[in-house]
Design a protein around this motif. Structure first.
Motif, PDB file in Angstrom:
ATOM      1  N   ILE A 136      58.467  64.833  -2.483  1.00  0.00           N
ATOM      2  CA  ILE A 136      58.286  65.351  -3.791  1.00  0.00           C
ATOM      3  C   ILE A 136      58.434  66.826  -3.888  1.00  0.00           C
ATOM      4  CG2 ILE A 136      56.127  66.038  -5.517  1.00  0.00           C
ATOM      5  CD1 ILE A 136      54.959  63.468  -4.502  1.00  0.00           C
ATOM      6  N   VAL A 137      59.166  67.644  -4.896  1.00  0.00           N
ATOM      7  CA  VAL A 137      59.680  68.928  -4.919  1.00  0.00           C
ATOM      8  C   VAL A 137      58.850  69.737  -6.152  1.00  0.00           C
ATOM      9  CG1 VAL A 137      61.819  68.600  -3.958  1.00  0.00           C
ATOM     10  CG2 VAL A 137      61.248  68.246  -6.218  1.00  0.00           C
ATOM     11  N   ALA A 138      59.033  70.982  -6.167  1.00  0.00           N
ATOM     12  CA  ALA A 138      58.316  71.571  -7.389  1.00  0.00           C
ATOM     13  C   ALA A 138      58.647  70.711  -8.809  1.00  0.00           C
ATOM     14  CB  ALA A 138      58.668  73.153  -7.494  1.00  0.00           C
ATOM     15  N   ASP A 139      58.073  71.204  -9.884  1.00  0.00           N
ATOM     16  CA  ASP A 139      58.209  70.620 -11.137  1.00  0.00           C
ATOM     17  C   ASP A 139      59.623  71.096 -11.637  1.00  0.00           C
ATOM     18  OD1 ASP A 139      57.624  73.047 -12.553  1.00  0.00           O
ATOM     19  OD2 ASP A 139      55.795  72.706 -12.417  1.00  0.00           O
ATOM     20  N   ASN A 186      60.243  73.071 -14.003  1.00  0.00           N
ATOM     21  CA  ASN A 186      60.037  74.458 -14.700  1.00  0.00           C
ATOM     22  C   ASN A 186      59.923  75.238 -13.594  1.00  0.00           C
ATOM     23  OD1 ASN A 186      60.178  73.800 -17.584  1.00  0.00           O
ATOM     24  ND2 ASN A 186      57.899  73.272 -17.375  1.00  0.00           N
ATOM     25  N   SER A 187      59.935  74.911 -12.525  1.00  0.00           N
ATOM     26  CA  SER A 187      59.857  75.778 -11.197  1.00  0.00           C
ATOM     27  C   SER A 187      60.874  75.480 -10.195  1.00  0.00           C
ATOM     28  CB  SER A 187      58.458  75.390 -10.341  1.00  0.00           C
ATOM     29  OG  SER A 187      57.522  75.796 -11.378  1.00  0.00           O
ATOM     30  N   GLU A 188      62.041  74.989 -10.706  1.00  0.00           N
ATOM     31  CA  GLU A 188      63.370  74.798 -10.076  1.00  0.00           C
ATOM     32  C   GLU A 188      63.319  73.746  -8.954  1.00  0.00           C
ATOM     33  OE1 GLU A 188      64.395  78.893  -8.809  1.00  0.00           O
ATOM     34  OE2 GLU A 188      65.111  79.196 -10.826  1.00  0.00           O
ATOM     35  N   GLY A 189      62.662  72.569  -9.174  1.00  0.00           N
ATOM     36  CA  GLY A 189      62.435  71.657  -8.583  1.00  0.00           C
ATOM     37  C   GLY A 189      63.830  71.072  -7.920  1.00  0.00           C
ATOM     38  N   VAL A 190      64.928  70.767  -8.704  1.00  0.00           N
ATOM     39  CA  VAL A 190      66.045  70.161  -8.429  1.00  0.00           C
ATOM     40  C   VAL A 190      66.811  71.271  -7.336  1.00  0.00           C
ATOM     41  CG1 VAL A 190      68.543  69.809  -9.232  1.00  0.00           C
ATOM     42  CG2 VAL A 190      66.352  69.114 -10.467  1.00  0.00           C
ATOM     43  N   LEU A 191      66.635  72.803  -7.709  1.00  0.00           N
ATOM     44  CA  LEU A 191      67.417  73.470  -6.450  1.00  0.00           C
ATOM     45  C   LEU A 191      66.730  73.417  -5.194  1.00  0.00           C
ATOM     46  CD1 LEU A 191      69.111  76.058  -6.184  1.00  0.00           C
ATOM     47  CD2 LEU A 191      67.137  77.543  -6.919  1.00  0.00           C
ATOM     48  N   GLU A 192      65.344  73.272  -5.393  1.00  0.00           N
ATOM     49  CA  GLU A 192      64.537  72.926  -4.063  1.00  0.00           C
ATOM     50  C   GLU A 192      65.040  71.532  -3.237  1.00  0.00           C
ATOM     51  OE1 GLU A 192      60.134  71.733  -2.553  1.00  0.00           O
ATOM     52  OE2 GLU A 192      60.376  72.633  -4.729  1.00  0.00           O
ATOM     53  N   ALA A 193      65.145  70.754  -4.125  1.00  0.00           N
ATOM     54  CA  ALA A 193      65.682  69.550  -3.440  1.00  0.00           C
ATOM     55  C   ALA A 193      67.075  69.535  -2.739  1.00  0.00           C
ATOM     56  CB  ALA A 193      65.821  68.210  -4.587  1.00  0.00           C
ATOM     57  N   ARG A 224      66.891  71.861   0.440  1.00  0.00           N
ATOM     58  CA  ARG A 224      66.178  71.117   1.557  1.00  0.00           C
ATOM     59  C   ARG A 224      66.786  69.903   2.069  1.00  0.00           C
ATOM     60  NH1 ARG A 224      59.994  69.896  -0.454  1.00  0.00           N
ATOM     61  NH2 ARG A 224      60.212  68.621   1.675  1.00  0.00           N
ATOM     62  N   PHE A 225      67.422  69.139   1.150  1.00  0.00           N
ATOM     63  CA  PHE A 225      68.088  67.914   1.496  1.00  0.00           C
ATOM     64  C   PHE A 225      69.456  67.675   1.424  1.00  0.00           C
ATOM     65  CE2 PHE A 225      63.681  67.692  -0.138  1.00  0.00           C
ATOM     66  CZ  PHE A 225      62.930  66.960   0.843  1.00  0.00           C
ATOM     67  N   VAL A 226      70.382  68.630   0.779  1.00  0.00           N
ATOM     68  CA  VAL A 226      71.486  68.552   0.776  1.00  0.00           C
ATOM     69  C   VAL A 226      72.432  69.463   1.555  1.00  0.00           C
ATOM     70  CG1 VAL A 226      73.595  68.183  -0.785  1.00  0.00           C
ATOM     71  CG2 VAL A 226      71.486  67.231  -1.572  1.00  0.00           C
ATOM     72  N   LEU A 227      71.923  70.894   1.300  1.00  0.00           N
ATOM     73  CA  LEU A 227      72.534  71.879   1.866  1.00  0.00           C
ATOM     74  C   LEU A 227      72.289  71.916   3.348  1.00  0.00           C
ATOM     75  CD1 LEU A 227      72.822  74.485  -0.932  1.00  0.00           C
ATOM     76  CD2 LEU A 227      74.273  72.538  -0.113  1.00  0.00           C
ATOM     77  N   ASN A 228      71.126  71.753   3.767  1.00  0.00           N
ATOM     78  CA  ASN A 228      70.533  71.697   5.156  1.00  0.00           C
ATOM     79  C   ASN A 228      70.949  70.598   5.978  1.00  0.00           C
ATOM     80  OD1 ASN A 228      69.404  74.414   4.951  1.00  0.00           O
ATOM     81  ND2 ASN A 228      67.561  73.424   3.913  1.00  0.00           N
ATOM     82  N   ILE A 264      63.741  61.379  -4.553  1.00  0.00           N
ATOM     83  CA  ILE A 264      62.973  62.745  -4.657  1.00  0.00           C
ATOM     84  C   ILE A 264      62.474  62.565  -6.118  1.00  0.00           C
ATOM     85  CG2 ILE A 264      62.755  65.138  -4.681  1.00  0.00           C
ATOM     86  CD1 ILE A 264      65.430  64.762  -2.847  1.00  0.00           C
ATOM     87  N   VAL A 265      61.241  63.103  -6.436  1.00  0.00           N
ATOM     88  CA  VAL A 265      60.675  63.302  -7.648  1.00  0.00           C
ATOM     89  C   VAL A 265      60.022  64.626  -7.937  1.00  0.00           C
ATOM     90  CG1 VAL A 265      60.244  60.802  -7.963  1.00  0.00           C
ATOM     91  CG2 VAL A 265      58.263  62.102  -7.185  1.00  0.00           C
ATOM     92  N   MET A 266      59.957  64.955  -9.088  1.00  0.00           N
ATOM     93  CA  MET A 266      59.517  66.332  -9.435  1.00  0.00           C
ATOM     94  C   MET A 266      58.012  66.310  -9.557  1.00  0.00           C
ATOM     95  SD  MET A 266      62.454  67.332 -10.126  1.00  0.00           S
ATOM     96  CE  MET A 266      62.440  69.040 -10.965  1.00  0.00           C
TER      97      MET A 266
END
Length: 72
Positions: free
Chosen positions: A53-56, A58-65, A68-72, A37-39
């Motif tokens: 590809i997730v958000a940048d 500064n827009s919580e891209g790691v949280l999105e990843a 989406r991909f670990v908790l679900n 996954i990249v920002m």
């Protein structure tokens, strides 16, 4: 590299690994993970290598990843 060392040492399969990166120094890590996954603010080369590809950063891209991909 460190990721490959840990995968071998801990007997973790490639498909069990998620790696999140944003720059060329993360290239091998993203390529060697089962899910790379990249920002959103990554350079075009990194975006081309990524599975997702997730958000940048500064827009919580790691949280999105993680959501989406670990908790679900």
């Amino acid at each position: 590299t460190a990721l490959e060392f840990l995968m071998e040492k801990l007997d973790i399969k490639r498909e069990e690994v998620v790696a999140i990166g944003d720059n060329m120094n993360d290239k091998e890590m993203v390529e060697n993970a089962g899910l790379g996954i990249v920002m959103g603010n990554s350079n075009p080369i990194m975006k081309g290598l990524a599975n997702e590809i997730v958000a940048d950063n500064n827009s919580e891209g790691v949280l999105e990843a993680i959501n989406r991909f670990v908790l679900n």
